[in-house]
Design a protein around this motif. Structure first.
Motif, mmCIF file in Angstrom:
data_model
loop_
_atom_site.group_PDB
_atom_site.id
_atom_site.type_symbol
_atom_site.label_atom_id
_atom_site.label_comp_id
_atom_site.label_asym_id
_atom_site.label_seq_id
_atom_site.Cartn_x
_atom_site.Cartn_y
_atom_site.Cartn_z
ATOM 1 N N ASN A 24 35.275 -2.799 14.722
ATOM 2 C CA ASN A 24 35.069 -4.125 14.137
ATOM 3 C C ASN A 24 34.478 -4.063 12.733
ATOM 4 O O ASN A 24 33.725 -4.929 12.314
ATOM 5 C CB ASN A 24 34.162 -4.988 15.018
ATOM 6 C CG ASN A 24 34.875 -5.503 16.233
ATOM 7 O OD1 ASN A 24 36.078 -5.747 16.186
ATOM 8 N ND2 ASN A 24 34.147 -5.680 17.317
ATOM 9 N N LEU A 25 34.804 -3.037 12.033
ATOM 10 C CA LEU A 25 34.337 -2.883 10.653
ATOM 11 C C LEU A 25 34.902 -3.988 9.780
ATOM 12 O O LEU A 25 34.216 -4.519 8.916
ATOM 13 C CB LEU A 25 34.748 -1.506 10.121
ATOM 14 C CG LEU A 25 34.162 -1.121 8.771
ATOM 15 C CD1 LEU A 25 32.656 -1.137 8.801
ATOM 16 C CD2 LEU A 25 34.678 0.227 8.357
ATOM 17 N N ILE A 26 36.133 -4.347 10.048
ATOM 18 C CA ILE A 26 36.757 -5.409 9.277
ATOM 19 C C ILE A 26 36.035 -6.729 9.547
ATOM 20 O O ILE A 26 35.768 -7.506 8.622
ATOM 21 C CB ILE A 26 38.249 -5.519 9.618
ATOM 22 C CG1 ILE A 26 38.955 -4.251 9.160
ATOM 23 C CG2 ILE A 26 38.879 -6.733 8.951
ATOM 24 C CD1 ILE A 26 40.379 -4.162 9.568
ATOM 25 N N ASN A 27 35.704 -6.957 10.791
ATOM 26 C CA ASN A 27 34.990 -8.192 11.140
ATOM 27 C C ASN A 27 33.637 -8.260 10.423
ATOM 28 O O ASN A 27 33.221 -9.307 9.938
ATOM 29 C CB ASN A 27 34.782 -8.292 12.644
ATOM 30 C CG ASN A 27 36.084 -8.527 13.384
ATOM 31 O OD1 ASN A 27 37.055 -9.015 12.795
ATOM 32 N ND2 ASN A 27 36.117 -8.189 14.656
ATOM 33 N N LEU A 28 32.963 -7.161 10.388
ATOM 34 C CA LEU A 28 31.663 -7.112 9.701
ATOM 35 C C LEU A 28 31.812 -7.361 8.203
ATOM 36 O O LEU A 28 31.014 -8.078 7.599
ATOM 37 C CB LEU A 28 30.981 -5.754 9.918
ATOM 38 C CG LEU A 28 30.314 -5.570 11.268
ATOM 39 C CD1 LEU A 28 29.792 -4.162 11.413
ATOM 40 C CD2 LEU A 28 29.190 -6.548 11.447
ATOM 41 N N VAL A 29 32.818 -6.785 7.599
ATOM 42 C CA VAL A 29 33.051 -6.972 6.165
ATOM 43 C C VAL A 29 33.382 -8.423 5.893
ATOM 44 O O VAL A 29 32.915 -9.007 4.915
ATOM 45 C CB VAL A 29 34.159 -6.040 5.679
ATOM 46 C CG1 VAL A 29 34.585 -6.376 4.245
ATOM 47 C CG2 VAL A 29 33.732 -4.600 5.763
ATOM 48 N N ILE A 30 34.170 -9.045 6.747
ATOM 49 C CA ILE A 30 34.541 -10.451 6.563
ATOM 50 C C ILE A 30 33.291 -11.329 6.686
ATOM 51 O O ILE A 30 33.062 -12.220 5.868
ATOM 52 C CB ILE A 30 35.616 -10.871 7.588
ATOM 53 C CG1 ILE A 30 36.942 -10.166 7.268
ATOM 54 C CG2 ILE A 30 35.815 -12.380 7.582
ATOM 55 C CD1 ILE A 30 38.009 -10.350 8.311
ATOM 56 N N ILE A 31 32.461 -11.080 7.687
ATOM 57 C CA ILE A 31 31.253 -11.886 7.892
ATOM 58 C C ILE A 31 30.301 -11.717 6.711
ATOM 59 O O ILE A 31 29.756 -12.685 6.190
ATOM 60 C CB ILE A 31 30.572 -11.517 9.215
ATOM 61 C CG1 ILE A 31 31.432 -12.022 10.370
ATOM 62 C CG2 ILE A 31 29.176 -12.108 9.287
ATOM 63 C CD1 ILE A 31 30.925 -11.632 11.719
ATOM 64 N N ILE A 32 30.130 -10.492 6.262
ATOM 65 C CA ILE A 32 29.242 -10.240 5.117
ATOM 66 C C ILE A 32 29.801 -10.910 3.876
ATOM 67 O O ILE A 32 29.060 -11.512 3.094
ATOM 68 C CB ILE A 32 29.035 -8.720 4.910
ATOM 69 C CG1 ILE A 32 28.205 -8.169 6.056
ATOM 70 C CG2 ILE A 32 28.336 -8.446 3.587
ATOM 71 C CD1 ILE A 32 28.065 -6.667 6.053
ATOM 72 N N GLY A 33 31.103 -10.870 3.667
ATOM 73 C CA GLY A 33 31.729 -11.518 2.519
ATOM 74 C C GLY A 33 31.541 -13.010 2.557
ATOM 75 O O GLY A 33 31.245 -13.657 1.542
ATOM 76 N N VAL A 34 31.754 -13.618 3.741
ATOM 77 C CA VAL A 34 31.578 -15.065 3.889
ATOM 78 C C VAL A 34 30.122 -15.444 3.620
ATOM 79 O O VAL A 34 29.839 -16.437 2.947
ATOM 80 C CB VAL A 34 32.032 -15.519 5.299
ATOM 81 C CG1 VAL A 34 31.602 -16.947 5.591
ATOM 82 C CG2 VAL A 34 33.533 -15.395 5.426
#
Length: 174
Positions: A24-34
């Motif tokens: 879920n690295l992508i999910n984490l990057v998306i959440i951090i970006g948002v």
């Protein structure tokens, strides 16, 4: 990759899973970006407000400190004036006390002199009264003694002689 994971699990060691979807690295990057995109304005506003509040509090504290320093200077000035006034009052009170003491001593001295004079006058008056009473008593005793002795001493011859002497004295002076 599964093999790497299995090898790490079987050997009891630590291994890395490079499967991006599984981690879920992508999910984490998306959440951090948002969070960064939308939260930066929110956090910036909160931090800006907090900074303004702190600056206002510091400025208020500095203003209060300046007012307190001015009030302290004023109160120190008032204290010095009050101390000077207290010293003046103390000096005046000491002067008044000295004057009152001198007046009381002078009055006491006058009273003592008056009492001495009064006592002396009373003593003189008592002496005069006693002397007067003593003279009266002596005169009374003398008259009583003379009256008692007079009939024995005053004979007809003595009476005649006294009358003649009195007439001669009166006649000789005329």
């Amino acid at each position: 990759m599964e093999t790497v994971w299995l090898l790490a699990s079987e050997e009891g060691g630590f291994g890395l899973n490079f499967d991006i979807l599984e981690t879920n690295l992508i999910n984490l990057v998306i959440i951090i970006g948002v969070l960064i995109y939308f939260g930066s304005g929110f956090l910036g506003n909160i931090l800006s407000e907090r900074r303004s509040t702190i600056e206002a509090a510091i400025k208020g504290a500095e203003d209060r400190q300046k007012k307190a320093a001015a009030a302290l200077i004023e109160q120190q000035k008032n204290l010095k004036e009050a101390q000077a006034r207290a010293e003046q009052i103390k000096s005046e009170a000491q002067g008044n006390a000295q004057k009152a003491r001198a007046a009381v001593l002078a009055q006491a001295e006058k009273d003592v002199e008056r009492m001495k004079a009064s006592a002396q006058q009373d003593l003189t008056s008592q002496q005069e009264r006693v002397l007067r009473e003593l003279r009266q008593r002596v005169a009374t005793l003398a008259l009583t003694k003379v009256e008692a002795d007079l009939p024995n001493v005053l004979t007809d011859e003595v009476q005649t002689k006294l009358v003649d002497q009195s007439i001669a004295l009166l006649g000789g002076e005329s």
